[in-house]
Design a protein around this motif. Structure first.
Motif, PDB file in Angstrom:
ATOM      1  N   PRO A 145      34.985 -34.477 -27.254  1.00 31.70           N
ATOM      2  CA  PRO A 145      36.092 -33.894 -28.208  1.00 31.70           C
ATOM      3  C   PRO A 145      36.223 -32.646 -28.848  1.00 31.70           C
ATOM      4  O   PRO A 145      35.148 -31.767 -28.696  1.00 31.70           O
ATOM      5  N   GLY A 146      36.968 -31.904 -29.519  1.00 30.88           N
ATOM      6  CA  GLY A 146      37.692 -30.703 -29.011  1.00 30.88           C
ATOM      7  C   GLY A 146      39.306 -30.432 -28.884  1.00 30.88           C
ATOM      8  O   GLY A 146      40.148 -31.222 -28.888  1.00 30.88           O
ATOM      9  N   ILE A 147      39.113 -29.349 -29.005  1.00 32.69           N
ATOM     10  CA  ILE A 147      40.859 -28.637 -28.897  1.00 32.69           C
ATOM     11  C   ILE A 147      41.123 -27.665 -28.306  1.00 32.69           C
ATOM     12  O   ILE A 147      40.753 -27.001 -27.621  1.00 32.69           O
ATOM     13  N   ALA A 148      42.121 -28.023 -27.491  1.00 31.34           N
ATOM     14  CA  ALA A 148      42.631 -25.843 -26.368  1.00 31.34           C
ATOM     15  C   ALA A 148      43.880 -25.819 -27.550  1.00 31.34           C
ATOM     16  O   ALA A 148      44.749 -26.282 -27.928  1.00 31.34           O
ATOM     17  N   ALA A 149      44.359 -24.311 -27.149  1.00 28.38           N
ATOM     18  CA  ALA A 149      45.028 -23.926 -27.778  1.00 28.38           C
ATOM     19  C   ALA A 149      45.445 -22.614 -26.972  1.00 28.38           C
ATOM     20  O   ALA A 149      44.581 -21.731 -25.981  1.00 28.38           O
ATOM     21  N   GLU A 150      46.768 -22.181 -26.320  1.00 31.31           N
ATOM     22  CA  GLU A 150      47.092 -20.779 -25.675  1.00 31.31           C
ATOM     23  C   GLU A 150      47.066 -19.839 -26.242  1.00 31.31           C
ATOM     24  O   GLU A 150      46.850 -19.310 -27.500  1.00 31.31           O
ATOM     25  N   LEU A 151      46.627 -18.814 -25.457  1.00 31.44           N
ATOM     26  CA  LEU A 151      46.068 -17.076 -25.884  1.00 31.44           C
ATOM     27  C   LEU A 151      47.267 -16.325 -25.002  1.00 31.44           C
ATOM     28  O   LEU A 151      47.813 -16.334 -24.419  1.00 31.44           O
ATOM     29  N   ALA A 152      46.947 -15.066 -25.394  1.00 31.98           N
ATOM     30  CA  ALA A 152      48.035 -14.260 -24.989  1.00 31.98           C
ATOM     31  C   ALA A 152      47.199 -13.989 -24.128  1.00 31.98           C
ATOM     32  O   ALA A 152      45.812 -13.864 -23.423  1.00 31.98           O
ATOM     33  N   GLY A 153      47.735 -13.422 -23.061  1.00 31.24           N
ATOM     34  CA  GLY A 153      47.406 -13.368 -21.640  1.00 31.24           C
ATOM     35  C   GLY A 153      46.850 -13.679 -20.920  1.00 31.24           C
ATOM     36  O   GLY A 153      46.143 -14.372 -19.554  1.00 31.24           O
ATOM     37  N   SER A 154      48.368 -15.472 -20.966  1.00 32.75           N
ATOM     38  CA  SER A 154      47.888 -16.246 -19.398  1.00 32.75           C
ATOM     39  C   SER A 154      46.821 -17.263 -19.580  1.00 32.75           C
ATOM     40  O   SER A 154      45.666 -17.181 -18.833  1.00 32.75           O
ATOM     41  N   ALA A 155      46.072 -17.060 -20.967  1.00 31.81           N
ATOM     42  CA  ALA A 155      44.379 -17.769 -20.846  1.00 31.81           C
ATOM     43  C   ALA A 155      44.619 -19.367 -21.959  1.00 31.81           C
ATOM     44  O   ALA A 155      45.562 -18.693 -22.970  1.00 31.81           O
ATOM     45  N   ALA A 156      44.071 -19.820 -22.160  1.00 32.29           N
ATOM     46  CA  ALA A 156      43.414 -20.820 -22.721  1.00 32.29           C
ATOM     47  C   ALA A 156      42.303 -21.548 -23.216  1.00 32.29           C
ATOM     48  O   ALA A 156      41.409 -21.041 -22.186  1.00 32.29           O
ATOM     49  N   ALA A 157      42.160 -21.199 -24.601  1.00 27.12           N
ATOM     50  CA  ALA A 157      40.230 -21.253 -25.381  1.00 27.12           C
ATOM     51  C   ALA A 157      40.321 -22.803 -25.791  1.00 27.12           C
ATOM     52  O   ALA A 157      41.465 -23.381 -26.072  1.00 27.12           O
ATOM     53  N   VAL A 158      39.071 -23.336 -25.231  1.00 29.84           N
ATOM     54  CA  VAL A 158      38.986 -24.312 -25.855  1.00 29.84           C
ATOM     55  C   VAL A 158      37.338 -24.175 -26.396  1.00 29.84           C
ATOM     56  O   VAL A 158      36.979 -24.075 -26.210  1.00 29.84           O
ATOM     57  N   LEU A 159      37.593 -25.895 -27.227  1.00 32.58           N
ATOM     58  CA  LEU A 159      36.788 -25.530 -28.683  1.00 32.58           C
ATOM     59  C   LEU A 159      35.972 -27.057 -28.470  1.00 32.58           C
ATOM     60  O   LEU A 159      36.206 -27.959 -28.557  1.00 32.58           O
ATOM     61  N   LEU A 160      34.920 -26.990 -27.324  1.00 33.87           N
ATOM     62  CA  LEU A 160      34.472 -28.274 -27.220  1.00 33.87           C
ATOM     63  C   LEU A 160      33.269 -29.012 -28.576  1.00 33.87           C
ATOM     64  O   LEU A 160      32.662 -27.922 -29.457  1.00 33.87           O
ATOM     65  N   SER A 161      33.489 -30.300 -29.656  1.00 36.90           N
ATOM     66  CA  SER A 161      32.519 -29.928 -30.511  1.00 36.90           C
ATOM     67  C   SER A 161      31.653 -31.055 -29.529  1.00 36.90           C
ATOM     68  O   SER A 161      31.885 -32.927 -29.522  1.00 36.90           O
ATOM     69  N   LEU A 162      30.385 -31.387 -29.454  1.00 41.31           N
ATOM     70  CA  LEU A 162      29.527 -31.963 -28.938  1.00 41.31           C
ATOM     71  C   LEU A 162      28.287 -32.749 -29.632  1.00 41.31           C
ATOM     72  O   LEU A 162      27.923 -32.310 -31.225  1.00 41.31           O
ATOM     73  N   ALA A 163      27.978 -33.834 -29.563  1.00 45.68           N
ATOM     74  CA  ALA A 163      26.964 -34.398 -30.639  1.00 45.68           C
ATOM     75  C   ALA A 163      25.210 -33.847 -30.486  1.00 45.68           C
ATOM     76  O   ALA A 163      25.234 -33.384 -29.240  1.00 45.68           O
ATOM     77  N   ARG A 164      24.458 -33.263 -31.429  1.00 44.87           N
ATOM     78  CA  ARG A 164      23.719 -33.332 -31.395  1.00 44.87           C
ATOM     79  C   ARG A 164      22.815 -33.243 -29.659  1.00 44.87           C
ATOM     80  O   ARG A 164      21.991 -32.766 -29.235  1.00 44.87           O
ATOM     81  N   ASP A 165      21.956 -34.258 -29.169  1.00 51.30           N
ATOM     82  CA  ASP A 165      22.014 -35.114 -28.555  1.00 51.30           C
ATOM     83  C   ASP A 165      23.194 -35.335 -27.319  1.00 51.30           C
ATOM     84  O   ASP A 165      21.902 -35.568 -26.161  1.00 51.30           O
ATOM     85  N   GLN A 166      23.755 -34.267 -27.276  1.00 50.11           N
ATOM     86  CA  GLN A 166      24.858 -34.149 -25.544  1.00 50.11           C
ATOM     87  C   GLN A 166      23.829 -33.042 -25.145  1.00 50.11           C
ATOM     88  O   GLN A 166      23.587 -32.024 -26.154  1.00 50.11           O
ATOM     89  N   ASP A 167      23.921 -32.877 -23.915  1.00 47.41           N
ATOM     90  CA  ASP A 167      23.593 -31.545 -22.503  1.00 47.41           C
ATOM     91  C   ASP A 167      24.362 -30.348 -22.859  1.00 47.41           C
ATOM     92  O   ASP A 167      25.471 -30.991 -22.166  1.00 47.41           O
ATOM     93  N   PRO A 168      25.262 -29.620 -23.278  1.00 42.46           N
ATOM     94  CA  PRO A 168      26.544 -28.714 -23.707  1.00 42.46           C
ATOM     95  C   PRO A 168      26.555 -28.118 -22.187  1.00 42.46           C
ATOM     96  O   PRO A 168      27.896 -28.026 -22.116  1.00 42.46           O
ATOM     97  N   ASP A 169      25.598 -27.209 -21.621  1.00 45.62           N
ATOM     98  CA  ASP A 169      25.539 -27.124 -20.370  1.00 45.62           C
ATOM     99  C   ASP A 169      26.814 -27.827 -19.076  1.00 45.62           C
ATOM    100  O   ASP A 169      27.040 -28.223 -18.193  1.00 45.62           O
ATOM    101  N   ALA A 170      25.964 -29.509 -19.390  1.00 45.03           N
ATOM    102  CA  ALA A 170      26.061 -30.222 -18.761  1.00 45.03           C
ATOM    103  C   ALA A 170      27.695 -30.396 -18.188  1.00 45.03           C
ATOM    104  O   ALA A 170      28.150 -30.953 -17.524  1.00 45.03           O
ATOM    105  N   LEU A 171      27.896 -30.748 -19.737  1.00 47.33           N
ATOM    106  CA  LEU A 171      28.903 -31.364 -20.215  1.00 47.33           C
ATOM    107  C   LEU A 171      30.217 -30.264 -20.010  1.00 47.33           C
ATOM    108  O   LEU A 171      31.451 -30.883 -19.436  1.00 47.33           O
ATOM    109  N   THR A 172      30.095 -29.371 -20.062  1.00 50.51           N
ATOM    110  CA  THR A 172      30.870 -27.940 -19.457  1.00 50.51           C
ATOM    111  C   THR A 172      30.882 -27.532 -17.724  1.00 50.51           C
ATOM    112  O   THR A 172      32.098 -27.606 -17.421  1.00 50.51           O
ATOM    113  N   LEU A 173      29.916 -27.923 -17.211  1.00 54.08           N
ATOM    114  CA  LEU A 173      29.886 -27.546 -16.146  1.00 54.08           C
ATOM    115  C   LEU A 173      30.475 -29.173 -15.286  1.00 54.08           C
ATOM    116  O   LEU A 173      31.925 -28.983 -14.731  1.00 54.08           O
ATOM    117  N   HIS A 174      30.874 -30.550 -16.582  1.00 60.43           N
ATOM    118  CA  HIS A 174      31.966 -31.452 -15.854  1.00 60.43           C
ATOM    119  C   HIS A 174      33.099 -31.276 -16.037  1.00 60.43           C
ATOM    120  O   HIS A 174      33.820 -31.445 -15.295  1.00 60.43           O
TER     121      HIS A 174
END
Length: 520
Positions: free
Chosen positions: A333-362
């Motif tokens: 679950p998350g949203i992605a959007a273009e930013l200025a300067g040839s970059a894009a932002a992503v905001l992940l929304s994870l359940a509290r029992d999920q490992d954020p570091d592992a899922l970000t790496l995945h």
């Protein structure tokens, strides 16, 4: 007789009964009192027992019942025929034929749900009819004028290439209520109206979306958006306070314009979904609007926000559309959007029992594994459990991405880059606007700046970023070792420095980092 159009502006039975000329007749509702909000499209005076065959629907029928007196079966059938003809109500003037409300008519009207109103005092039907008809004509004229004004205004905006928001603002100005555009999954693509009112709608959007999906009521008016028989969204007027039929007319005009706007490209290459996500993410990063005030928009955009862990990311080398596809592919679950300067932002929304570091790496590994794609740089801030902390996290992730943007190919970066990985680059990025830092960079690099041959500056950047590794630098620039040595010698000559001396090389390296930071 005028043909009944459900979309034509109308008065309700209740509104007709509140007119001064009707009140003078002392009206009393004796049956179906709960159905007084039915629309009255026309008023018809009729004494014929078979009047139902002459109606087309939506009429309020006025009668003295003179031809029905003394026959209860005919009285009941009279009411049933009006019901079959979809009349709005029947008004019976009490007098010589019926000194009191006839029970047979009352029972039949109650069973049919057809409002039966009696007038206790004599009331000229001609004057009453004239009053209602003139009001209906004025309402219809006003509705048509509004429809044409909306159509003209929206068409003018479309022809000038105005963005979606401008069109929605115009619709909200005419409707006087919050306006929401959604896709078929009820994800909000755009809103307009007074900000507090819009926020109230979005705060309870799940319930409102279900209500709008079931039908109209209490001012919730919707119109479908689509083309070639395929719906793809809807526009909803939330809490419209005017006449329902006029509101439908307004919603239909708005829908026509929005469909045309989308067909013509909407003045932008991005889809409405992408524009909505970009607007939300820009406001989050900007920090002008408090994050808590943006919660309703985030929730309405499909981002889970209750008891979640948020992971702010900024990615270089992938556009938002591709990032959104990867999110869906991985079920994140998350949203992605273009930013200025040839970059894009992503905001992940994870359940509290999920490992954020592992899922970000995945997520990062999946981006890197895409065949034929340029290397992606994934910069991440630490996970946040409070939505109020998300803006700072997004700014941190962008800072990290910017710090490594210029030399990403030369650096041995981890799959997910964090603040601890940028070291000196991060500090220089923060100080890039300091006049003394700018002066230092120009002084140290004076021999190379402004030269038409940008290759020497690029070689210097790679050489220093790789820790003065000549083999790696030659490989990255696809040149032989002797060719690289000639370039390095030219750099030493122009700058007047010894790149084998650590302090001099470090000074040049800092100046180059500052120079690159100032260019972005």
């Amino acid at each position: 007789m005028t043909t009944w159009e459900p979309s034509a502006p109308a008065l309700s039975v209740r509104q007709v009964l509140a007119l001064e000329r009707v009140l003078a007749g002392e009206p009393e509702v004796v049956a179906a009192a709960g159905r007084l909000d039915r629309p009255v499209r026309w008023v018809h005076v009729a004494e014929a027992a078979d009047v139902g065959v002459m109606l087309s629907g939506g009429e309020m029928v006025l009668t003295t019942g003179v031809l029905l007196a003394g026959d209860e079966d005919r009285q009941a059938e009279y009411v049933r025929s009006l019901h079959r003809a979809e009349a709005s109500a029947v008004v019976l003037g009490l007098g010589r034929a019926f000194p009191s409300p006839p029970e047979a008519m009352r029972r039949a009207a109650e069973r049919c749900g057809l409002p039966l109103v009696v007038l206790h005092r004599p009331s000229p039907f001609a004057q009453l009819t004239e009053e209602v008809q003139s009001r209906l004509v004025r309402r219809k004229f006003a509705a048509v004028s509004l429809s044409e004004a909306v159509r003209t205004g929206l068409t003018a905006l479309i022809t000038t290439g105005a963005p979606l928001q401008r069109l929605l603002d115009e619709v909200a100005r005419h409707s006087g209520c919050p306006v929401v555009v959604t896709n078929l999954a009820h994800r909000v693509l755009g809103t307009a109206g007074e900000r507090p009112a819009v926020d109230d709608v979005l705060r309870d959007w799940e319930r409102i979306a279900r209500q709008a999906g079931r039908g109209e009521g209490d001012g919730w008016i919707r119109a479908e958006l689509g083309g070639r028989g395929e719906p793809w969204g809807r526009i909803v007027l939330c809490g419209y306070r005017g006449d329902t039929a006029t509101g439908r007319l307004l919603a239909d005009r708005a829908a026509e314009a929005l469909v045309l706007h989308r067909m013509l490209g909407g003045g932008a290459a991005r889809t409405w979904e992408e524009q909505s996500a970009q607007s939300l993410m820009t406001d989050l990063i900007g920090g002008v609007v408090p994050a808590r005030a943006l919660l309703p928009r985030a929730r309405a955009a499909g981002l889970p926000v209750n008891r979640r862990t948020f992971v702010p990311l900024v990615v270089r080398g992938r556009d938002a559309a591709r990032l959104d596809r990867v999110l869906r592919l991985l079920g994140l679950p998350g949203i992605a959007a273009e930013l200025a300067g040839s970059a894009a932002a992503v905001l992940l929304s994870l359940a509290r029992d999920q490992d954020p570091d592992a899922l970000t790496l995945h997520f990062a590994a999946r981006l890197r594994a895409e065949p034929g794609a340029a290397p992606a740089v994934v910069a991440a801030a630490g996970a946040r459990t409070a939505f109020d902390d998300v803006p700072a996290g997004l700014r941190e992730a962008r800072h990290v991405a910017d710090a490594v943007a210029d030399s990403a190919a030369a650096l041995d970066l981890p799959p997910v880059v964090r603040l601890r990985d940028v070291h000196l680059r991060g500090l220089i990025r923060l100080l890039r606007d300091d006049p003394q830092v700018q002066s230092f960079a120009e002084r140290e690099l004076d021999g190379l700046l402004g030269e038409p041959d940008e290759d020497l500056l690029s070689v210097l950047r790679t050489y220093l970023a790789t820790g003065r590794n000549k083999s790696r630098t030659a490989q990255l620039h696809h040149v032989s070792r002797p060719a690289l040595y000639r370039r390095l010698e030219a750099i030493r000559t122009r700058l007047g420095v010894d790149l084998d001396d650590f302090e001099q090389a470090a000074s040049v390296h800092i100046a180059l980092l500052a120079h690159d930071a100032q260019q972005h």
